[in-house]
Design a protein around this motif. Structure first.
Motif, short mmCIF file in Angstrom:
data_model
loop_
_atom_site.label_atom_id
_atom_site.label_comp_id
_atom_site.label_asym_id
_atom_site.label_seq_id
_atom_site.Cartn_x
_atom_site.Cartn_y
_atom_site.Cartn_z
N PRO A 32 0.84 -1.20 0.00
CA PRO A 32 0.00 0.00 0.00
C PRO A 32 0.87 1.25 0.00
CG PRO A 32 0.28 -0.75 2.23
CD PRO A 32 1.08 -1.71 1.36
N THR A 33 0.25 2.40 -0.15
CA THR A 33 0.94 3.66 0.16
C THR A 33 0.28 4.26 1.38
OG1 THR A 33 -0.48 4.92 -1.34
CG2 THR A 33 1.60 4.09 -2.24
N VAL A 34 0.95 5.24 1.98
CA VAL A 34 0.49 5.86 3.22
C VAL A 34 0.38 7.37 2.99
CG1 VAL A 34 1.12 6.34 5.62
CG2 VAL A 34 1.54 4.07 4.66
N GLU A 35 -0.81 7.92 3.23
CA GLU A 35 -1.03 9.36 3.05
C GLU A 35 -1.27 10.00 4.41
OE1 GLU A 35 -0.58 10.26 -0.14
OE2 GLU A 35 -0.33 8.11 -0.53
N ALA A 36 -0.35 10.86 4.82
CA ALA A 36 -0.38 11.44 6.16
C ALA A 36 -1.54 12.41 6.35
CB ALA A 36 0.94 12.14 6.46
N ILE A 37 -2.25 12.28 7.48
CA ILE A 37 -3.29 13.24 7.89
C ILE A 37 -2.65 14.32 8.75
CG2 ILE A 37 -5.41 13.54 9.22
CD1 ILE A 37 -6.10 10.61 8.52
N SER A 62 0.88 14.51 11.93
CA SER A 62 2.17 13.87 12.26
C SER A 62 2.00 12.51 12.92
CB SER A 62 2.98 14.79 13.19
OG SER A 62 3.23 16.02 12.54
N LEU A 63 0.75 12.15 13.27
CA LEU A 63 0.48 10.89 13.96
C LEU A 63 -0.37 9.94 13.13
CD1 LEU A 63 0.66 9.26 16.65
CD2 LEU A 63 -1.44 10.44 17.35
N ARG A 64 -1.35 10.48 12.40
CA ARG A 64 -2.35 9.66 11.72
C ARG A 64 -2.12 9.64 10.21
NH1 ARG A 64 -4.80 13.20 15.34
NH2 ARG A 64 -5.83 12.23 17.13
N TYR A 65 -2.67 8.60 9.58
CA TYR A 65 -2.54 8.51 8.13
C TYR A 65 -3.68 7.69 7.54
CZ TYR A 65 -0.44 3.99 9.43
OH TYR A 65 -0.21 2.75 9.96
N LEU A 66 -3.84 7.80 6.22
CA LEU A 66 -4.78 6.98 5.45
C LEU A 66 -4.00 5.93 4.69
CD1 LEU A 66 -7.05 9.74 3.83
CD2 LEU A 66 -7.57 8.36 5.86
N THR A 67 -4.50 4.71 4.68
CA THR A 67 -3.85 3.64 3.90
C THR A 67 -4.91 2.62 3.52
OG1 THR A 67 -1.95 2.13 3.84
CG2 THR A 67 -3.20 2.23 5.91
N ASN A 68 -4.49 1.43 3.06
CA ASN A 68 -5.43 0.36 2.73
C ASN A 68 -4.90 -0.97 3.25
OD1 ASN A 68 -3.72 -0.90 0.58
ND2 ASN A 68 -4.06 1.08 -0.42
N LYS A 69 -5.64 -2.04 3.02
CA LYS A 69 -5.34 -3.34 3.62
C LYS A 69 -4.32 -4.18 2.85
CE LYS A 69 -9.89 -3.85 5.83
NZ LYS A 69 -11.11 -4.69 5.92
N SER A 70 -3.77 -3.66 1.78
CA SER A 70 -2.82 -4.44 0.98
C SER A 70 -1.64 -4.91 1.82
CB SER A 70 -2.30 -3.60 -0.19
OG SER A 70 -1.27 -4.27 -0.87
N SER A 71 -1.30 -6.20 1.68
CA SER A 71 -0.16 -6.77 2.41
C SER A 71 1.13 -6.69 1.61
CB SER A 71 -0.45 -8.24 2.74
OG SER A 71 -0.51 -9.01 1.55
N GLY A 72 1.00 -6.56 0.29
CA GLY A 72 2.19 -6.53 -0.56
C GLY A 72 2.77 -7.89 -0.87
N ARG A 111 8.37 -0.51 -3.08
CA ARG A 111 7.27 -0.97 -2.22
C ARG A 111 6.96 -0.01 -1.08
NH1 ARG A 111 9.43 -4.61 2.36
NH2 ARG A 111 11.69 -4.39 2.27
N GLY A 112 5.68 0.01 -0.75
CA GLY A 112 5.23 0.70 0.45
C GLY A 112 5.48 -0.22 1.64
N PRO A 113 4.83 0.04 2.78
CA PRO A 113 5.03 -0.79 3.98
C PRO A 113 4.38 -2.16 3.83
CG PRO A 113 3.41 0.93 4.42
CD PRO A 113 3.97 1.22 3.06
N THR A 114 5.11 -3.14 3.34
CA THR A 114 4.59 -4.48 3.11
C THR A 114 4.63 -5.33 4.37
OG1 THR A 114 6.78 -5.23 2.38
CG2 THR A 114 5.28 -4.42 0.68
N VAL A 127 9.13 3.22 -0.18
CA VAL A 127 8.45 4.51 -0.26
C VAL A 127 7.28 4.51 0.72
CG1 VAL A 127 9.09 4.84 -2.67
CG2 VAL A 127 6.91 3.75 -2.12
N ASN A 128 6.69 5.68 0.92
CA ASN A 128 5.51 5.78 1.76
C ASN A 128 4.30 6.27 0.97
OD1 ASN A 128 6.30 4.99 4.51
ND2 ASN A 128 7.75 6.68 4.36
#
Length: 390
Positions: free
Chosen positions: A192-197, A199-209, A230-233, A246-247
């Motif tokens: 997945p990728t991570v989109e920061a809301i 400095s603490l929270r973010y939007l992402t999805n359930k992809s495991s990679g 890859r994002g956070p796999t 990447v994030n």
């Protein structure tokens, strides 16, 4: 894994980890390999040669005789072995191999094999302090320079222990795999990728990679040069490759564009469809707030603009749609992105997909030909896809 028709020599030395070798031999035989065991004098004090003969269904070599066993199995002859593995290997044996000393049946086999060019895998197993000895480390480095492969032992309880048998079998299988992707450069995206809301929270999805990482691993095993972005796999690659982490969707976009000169791209990443402007600090909790989401650029739609000649594979996920609609959606995405293949799956199916180790997919090509790969492990799907791009 299928090792049918492969001839493997398993050499055993005097580590207590030798008790694991009969299990390894049995697993290799189950996969169809023809196994020949060679045992050192020290190893005979730990396991009996009869158990190796039972496990391999072949006579065990305990010493070199007038039958020149080392030449028949490791010499430059048509019937030579496809691979030799020393499992376990003591510090003593590693030192002898590194210095071309062949005063045991095991070291004579290895010396002969190295001269012939037969692939060699060494599985160290010893006390931790011995494994850390500078000369032992130097001997391992020396052998690696001449393309001898070493398996990483399990380092625990102050010992360098024999790896899980399953891992050893997989390493052997990978070593003997057909290198049908040699000379090709493959760019793979995953996770997945991570989109920061804030400095603490973010939007992402359930992809495991998992699918992307396992495609990258399989491509390396088959001889390709691989660039993995890859994002956070949830899983890590196990093979040697260029691994770019990447994030955000923007970072993924930039990294893919920079590496788009590859000959093949397999875009499995679940890139965020929306992003937002990050708020510095922490949004105060306990109060309602709104997020302004803006669409992200579709990476798949840009790749052919960057490299017209690239063989492009994209992924398309739908939720709870009929098979015909899934295929139509995949074909529409293929035309929009000018991709060569689109791999489609239905996220509603509970037997596989996101987070699972298995999946069921449909592969659609430019002629709208559909290949259906029923529920199977994602590692098997990885090889199915690679067979279509080679």
């Amino acid at each position: 894994m299928n090792l049918r028709g492969k001839k493997i020599v398993v050499c055993v030395t005097g580590s207590v980890a030798a008790i694991e070798t009969p299990k390894l031999v049995r697993e290799l035989r189950r996969l169809g390999a023809d196994i020949f065991c060679v045992i050192s004098k020290s190893a005979k004090g730990i396991i009996h040669q009869d158990v190796l003969e039972w496990a391999s269904n072949n006579k065990v070599v305990t010493r070199i005789t007038g039958n020149v066993e080392h030449v028949k199995l490791a010499g430059n002859v048509p019937e030579k072995a496809d691979l030799i593995i020393v499992a376990p290997a003591t510090a003593n044996t590693i030192g002898k191999i590194a210095n071309a000393i062949d005063d045991t049946a095991v070291t004579t086999f290895v010396t002969t094999a190295l001269g012939t060019g037969i692939p060699l895998i060494i599985v160290p197993a010893m006390h931790g302090s011995m494994y850390k000895h500078p000369i032992v480390k130097e001997n391992i480095a020396k052998l690696k320079r001449i393309n001898v492969s070493f398996m990483q032992p399990r380092v625990e309880e102050g010992k360098a222990k024999f790896p899980p048998v399953k891992s050893v079998v997989e390493t052997i299988s990978n070593s003997l795999a057909e290198k049908d992707l040699a000379g090709k450069t493959i760019l793979v995206t995953a996770g997945p990728t991570v989109e920061a809301i804030d400095s603490l929270r973010y939007l992402t999805n359930k992809s495991s990679g998992k699918t992307g990482v396992w495609i990258a691993d399989a491509a390396v095993v088959r001889g390709a040069k691989v660039i993995l972005i890859r994002g956070p796999t949830k899983v890590e690659p196990t093979q040697q490759m260029r691994d770019i982490k990447v994030n955000s969707a923007k970072e993924m976009f930039t990294a893919v564009k920079k590496n788009s000169k590859a000959g093949i791209m397999i875009h499995t990443a679940a890139v965020a469809d929306y992003t937002l402007k990050e708020k510095q600090g922490k949004i105060e909790s306990g109060k309602s707030f709104s997020l302004k989401l803006t669409p992200t650029a579709k990476i798949l739609d840009q790749v052919k603009k960057w490299n017209k000649k690239i063989f492009l594979v994209g992924f398309k996920a739908e939720y709870g749609v009929p098979e015909k609609q899934l295929v139509e959606s995949a074909f529409k995405k293929l035309k929009e992105s000018k991709a060569d293949l689109i791999v489609a799956n239905d996220l509603k199916k509970k037997t596989g997909g996101i987070g699972h180790n298995s999946n069921e997919v449909y592969v659609v090509d430019r002629a709208k030909k559909v290949r259906h790969f029923g529920l199977m492990h994602k590692k098997d799907i990885a090889n199915k896809i690679l067979a279509l791009v080679k």
